[in-house]
Design a protein around this motif. Structure first.
Motif, PDB file in Angstrom:
ATOM      1  N   VAL A 134      10.701  -4.181  -7.362  1.00 44.85           N
ATOM      2  CA  VAL A 134       9.346  -3.976  -6.870  1.00 44.85           C
ATOM      3  C   VAL A 134       9.437  -3.118  -5.619  1.00 44.85           C
ATOM      4  CG1 VAL A 134       7.319  -5.116  -5.890  1.00 44.85           C
ATOM      5  CG2 VAL A 134       8.549  -6.193  -7.747  1.00 44.85           C
ATOM      6  N   ALA A 135       8.543  -2.180  -5.495  1.00 45.90           N
ATOM      7  CA  ALA A 135       8.445  -1.369  -4.285  1.00 45.90           C
ATOM      8  C   ALA A 135       6.968  -1.274  -3.908  1.00 45.90           C
ATOM      9  CB  ALA A 135       9.029   0.019  -4.509  1.00 45.90           C
ATOM     10  N   ILE A 136       6.656  -1.666  -2.671  1.00 48.73           N
ATOM     11  CA  ILE A 136       5.278  -1.677  -2.196  1.00 48.73           C
ATOM     12  C   ILE A 136       5.131  -0.631  -1.097  1.00 48.73           C
ATOM     13  CG2 ILE A 136       3.489  -3.062  -1.099  1.00 48.73           C
ATOM     14  CD1 ILE A 136       4.940  -5.527  -2.251  1.00 48.73           C
ATOM     15  N   PRO A 137       4.244   0.343  -1.277  1.00 49.20           N
ATOM     16  CA  PRO A 137       4.033   1.337  -0.220  1.00 49.20           C
ATOM     17  C   PRO A 137       3.321   0.698   0.974  1.00 49.20           C
ATOM     18  CG  PRO A 137       2.467   1.673  -1.992  1.00 49.20           C
ATOM     19  CD  PRO A 137       3.390   0.579  -2.440  1.00 49.20           C
ATOM     20  N   VAL A 138       3.924   0.779   2.141  1.00 46.22           N
ATOM     21  CA  VAL A 138       3.376   0.151   3.337  1.00 46.22           C
ATOM     22  C   VAL A 138       2.626   1.165   4.202  1.00 46.22           C
ATOM     23  CG1 VAL A 138       3.969  -1.108   5.429  1.00 46.22           C
ATOM     24  CG2 VAL A 138       5.158  -1.604   3.318  1.00 46.22           C
ATOM     25  N   GLY A 139       3.078   2.403   4.222  1.00 48.88           N
ATOM     26  CA  GLY A 139       2.439   3.423   5.042  1.00 48.88           C
ATOM     27  C   GLY A 139       3.380   4.588   5.267  1.00 48.88           C
TER      28      GLY A 139
END
Length: 106
Positions: free
Chosen positions: A59-64
């Motif tokens: 899983v990879a979540i874009p944070v900013g």
């Protein structure tokens, strides 16, 4: 037969910030450096009688992104992702705080 765990480990290198955003970019003197939270897990096994197998996921979540203009560096958050990532932390903190208050009342 090649070692499945090693093959899965090599493929996991493609997960992370690069799979969410890509490489950092320079546009008109502004450098954009992406930030993401990522994790992955893999497993593999071999049995001489039954064969071999493996699997995994990530899983990879874009944070900013960090935005650099000259000497100025600031962080531009992806608010939707930050809220989604922050909800479990808020829940755990609230649960812990309620237990602390309950213990102090006794």
């Amino acid at each position: 037969m090649p070692n499945l765990a090693l093959e899965l480990g090599k493929q996991s290198a493609s997960l992370g910030v690069r799979s969410v955003y890509g490489e950092q970019q320079d546009v008109d003197g502004v450098r954009v450096i992406p930030v993401a939270i990522s994790w992955s897990g893999f497993g593999a096994g071999e049995d001489p009688e039954r064969g071999s197998g493996g699997g995994g996921g990530g899983v990879a979540i874009p944070v900013g992104a960090y935005i650099r203009r000259g000497d100025d560096l600031r962080f531009d958050p992806n608010l939707v992702s930050l809220v989604a990532v922050g909800i479990p932390f808020v829940w755990v903190a609230g649960r812990a705080l309620s237990r602390i208050i309950r213990a102090l009342k006794r």
